[in-house]
Design an enzyme around this catalytic site. Structure first.
Site, short mmCIF file in Angstrom:
data_model
loop_
_atom_site.label_atom_id
_atom_site.label_comp_id
_atom_site.label_asym_id
_atom_site.label_seq_id
_atom_site.Cartn_x
_atom_site.Cartn_y
_atom_site.Cartn_z
N ALA A 275 27.26 45.57 66.92
CA ALA A 275 27.03 47.02 66.98
C ALA A 275 28.38 47.74 66.99
O ALA A 275 29.37 47.20 67.46
CB ALA A 275 26.26 47.36 68.25
N CYS A 283 32.98 48.59 49.52
CA CYS A 283 31.85 47.87 48.94
C CYS A 283 30.48 48.31 49.47
O CYS A 283 29.65 48.80 48.71
CB CYS A 283 32.01 46.37 49.14
SG CYS A 283 33.39 45.72 48.19
P1 NAD Z 1 40.81 48.11 43.49
O1 NAD Z 1 40.61 49.56 43.31
O2 NAD Z 1 41.60 47.60 44.65
O3 NAD Z 1 41.53 47.51 42.18
C1 NAD Z 1 41.15 47.84 40.87
C2 NAD Z 1 42.39 47.68 39.98
O4 NAD Z 1 41.99 47.85 38.61
C3 NAD Z 1 43.47 48.72 40.26
O5 NAD Z 1 44.71 48.06 40.49
C4 NAD Z 1 43.51 49.55 38.99
O6 NAD Z 1 44.82 50.03 38.67
C5 NAD Z 1 43.03 48.54 37.95
N1 NAD Z 1 42.51 49.16 36.72
C6 NAD Z 1 41.66 50.20 36.58
N2 NAD Z 1 41.44 50.46 35.27
C7 NAD Z 1 42.17 49.56 34.57
C8 NAD Z 1 42.38 49.32 33.19
N3 NAD Z 1 41.78 50.07 32.26
N4 NAD Z 1 43.19 48.33 32.81
C9 NAD Z 1 43.82 47.56 33.74
N5 NAD Z 1 43.67 47.74 35.07
C10 NAD Z 1 42.86 48.73 35.48
O7 NAD Z 1 39.37 47.47 43.48
P2 NAD Z 1 38.85 46.15 44.24
O8 NAD Z 1 38.65 46.42 45.68
O9 NAD Z 1 39.69 45.00 43.82
O10 NAD Z 1 37.40 46.01 43.59
C11 NAD Z 1 37.22 45.64 42.24
C12 NAD Z 1 35.76 45.31 42.03
O11 NAD Z 1 35.39 44.17 42.83
C13 NAD Z 1 34.78 46.42 42.41
O12 NAD Z 1 33.69 46.39 41.54
C14 NAD Z 1 34.34 46.02 43.80
O13 NAD Z 1 33.07 46.52 44.13
C15 NAD Z 1 34.30 44.51 43.68
N6 NAD Z 1 34.47 43.79 44.95
C16 NAD Z 1 35.38 44.23 45.86
C17 NAD Z 1 35.54 43.52 47.04
C18 NAD Z 1 36.52 43.99 48.08
O14 NAD Z 1 36.44 43.51 49.21
N7 NAD Z 1 37.43 44.89 47.77
C19 NAD Z 1 34.79 42.36 47.29
C20 NAD Z 1 33.90 41.93 46.33
C21 NAD Z 1 33.75 42.66 45.16
#
Ligand code: NAD
Length: 472
Positions: A275, A283
């Site tokens: 809690a 996410c």
């Molecule tokens: P983030 O925002 O930390 O990183 C995304 C990266 O993509 C950034 O560095 C950005 O500059 C880059 N980017 C964006 N457009 C781009 C392009 N056209 N070309 C090259 N690079 C580009 O995101 P994140 O937290 O790593 O999450 C990414 C995905 O994974 C999301 O869909 C999220 O839901 C999923 N996810 C995240 C987590 C988590 O804990 N953060 C866990 C599981 C899944």
């Protein structure tokens, strides 16, 4: 490592960077692409832009050997067999995931495909995104025989991301062709055969050569739903225990005992029955909304997900009201806020309940002295220091002369504060703990008024319990 795969990972955020470095650790040749040139320059120089255990160590081990960083997407795609898309999929206005980053990347990939590629959705995306990706590739003239689209959702948790990646509970591969599934099986073979765990400098964790990681192959649609449904279910568990906590509080029961009693049931389990202030991060909030949107689009009534969201929002209000009830009025009060990140062990402040609460307290006229072990730099970008908001060097500096101390994030160090020092630093020994890091009786014995979540508040003897005057 007998069978290295050439891999391109697009996006160097929490998921892309961890995946890139871990694939290199597993023996593959990885090119990680980002369109943020400053981030790429930092990574090329060996800097780590995010706070994540083991990441600096693994990056130092593999930089310019197993993993390189670039802004040149086309070149990286051309030399890779598998292309992982790990860009953000934020929440759009309707609740649906905004897939514009994914679409932009797919268009760029399309221009670079010259031989067979497996395009892998690592980002969290709604069901049927695999079909949309295929469609976009077709529209750009890529031959259907030149690619497959596979869903391989990521389940890592920020704070323990590297170990989660190398010692996963499960690896899910949603592939609609044998050929694509085989490439993913090859990529994860060091974990699924257990060979990685026998390497002399392998990072230790739950998996081992005797108990290697499990890989489940499904259809692409099932895999996409597994990710959304898993996150929605975990969010549901958190909202459920928070709703029970509110009930427990109103009848003077103890949510920690209740959660322990429930969690001992192996069908329920103890995890995610904590809690507190509710879930946050990049996410759960967006994935619950996106999953609900998907259900609505398919005509499925999944109102439960809306209730999960509502309980989560209410939890912050309930905490805010507790602060007000403990202090009577907020205008002019000085409060110490411990924690800004959405949870402990991360610098991520996206959708952090702590940030929402700090904002609301500032709006109510309180001044705040905040401290977070890793999240202050990011917090300052959205909440710059001012006369009303200062950032402290540690918990005791934050507590100095404060009317009360608020615990907003479950960092381990906040559970082990020197209570004598804390008591001396505070103007009034009042602790309002949104993460249940202390035991009420112990706090009372140490001279604190202590208010937490789902447990009776304990009051410092001379202060007494405030009368209920409809303050909350
Ligand atoms: P983030 O925002 O930390 O990183 C995304 C990266 O993509 C950034 O560095 C950005 O500059 C880059 N980017 C964006 N457009 C781009 C392009 N056209 N070309 C090259 N690079 C580009 O995101 P994140 O937290 O790593 O999450 C990414 C995905 O994974 C999301 O869909 C999220 O839901 C999923 N996810 C995240 C987590 C988590 O804990 N953060 C866990 C599981 C899944």
């Amino acid at each position: 490592m007998t069978n290295p795969v050439s891999i391109c990972v697009i996006g160097s955020g929490y998921v892309g960077l961890v995946a890139s470095v871990c694939f290199a650790e597993m023996g593959h040749r990885v090119t990680c692409v980002d369109n943020d040139a400053a981030k790429v320059a930092t990574l090329q120089a060996g800097g780590v832009p995010i706070y994540e255990d083991h990441l600096p160590e693994l990056l130092a081990r593999h930089l310019n050997k197993g993993v390189t960083f670039t802004t040149d997407l086309a070149a990286a795609v051309t030399r890779s067999e598998a292309v992982f898309i790990a860009v953000g999929t934020p929440q759009g206005d309707t609740g649906a995931a905004d897939l514009s980053f994914v679409e932009a990347v797919v268009s760029e990939i399309a221009r670079a495909v010259s031989s067979y590629k497996v395009i892998v959705e690592k980002s969290t995306v709604p069901v049927y995104t695999n079909e949309w990706i295929s469609r976009v590739l077709h529209r750009h003239g890529v031959e259907p025989s030149s690619f497959d689209v596979v869903s391989n959702p990521e389940f890592l948790r920020e704070g323990t991301a590297v170990i989660d990646f190398l010692h996963p509970d499960r690896i899910v591969v949603g592939a609609n062709t044998e050929r694509a599934a085989e490439v993913l099986e090859r990529i994860y073979a060091p974990l699924t055969t257990g060979s990685y765990y026998t390497q002399p400098n392998a990072l230790p964790g739950d998996c081992s050569a005797q108990h290697p990681a499990k890989l489940l192959v499904t259809s692409a649609q099932s895999s996409e739903i597994i990710k959304h449904a898993s996150n929605a279910f975990l969010a549901l568990k958190i909202s459920f225990i928070n709703a029970v906590a509110n009930l427990a509080e109103s009848v003077d029961a103890d949510i920690e005992d209740i959660a322990a009693g429930m969690g001992l049931d192996s069908r329920i389990g103890p995890k995610f029955l904590r809690a507190g202030l509710g879930y946050g991060g990049s996410c759960f909030p967006k994935d619950v909304a996106a999953f609900h949107w998907v259900a609505q689009q398919q005509g499925v009534d999944f109102q439960l997900l809306e209730e999960v969201r509502k309980i989560n929002e209410t939890q912050k209000e309930i905490f805010f009201n507790k602060v007000r009830a403990a202090l009577w009025t907020l205008r002019g009060k000085r409060l110490a806020a411990l924690g800004l990140a959405f949870k402990g062990d991360t610098d991520d402040i996206r959708e952090s309940p702590a940030i929402d609460i700090v904002k609301k307290l500032l709006e109510s006229g309180a001044s705040i002295s905040a401290y977070d072990p890793a999240g202050m730099e990011r917090a300052q970008a959205i909440l710059p220091p001012s006369a009303k908001l200062t950032y402290a060097a540690d918990a005791y500096e934050a507590a100095k002369d404060a009317d009360a101390l608020l615990i907003l994030t479950d960092w381990k160090e906040f559970a082990h504060l020197d209570l004598v020092r804390l008591n001396q630093a505070l103007k009034f020994p009042i602790v309002i703990d949104g993460r249940n890091l202390y035991k009420p009786r112990e706090m009372q014995e140490r001279g604190f008024t202590y208010v937490s979540v789902g447990r009776p508040a304990s009051y410092q003897a001379q202060q007494g319990k405030p009368r209920k005057l409809g303050l909350s």
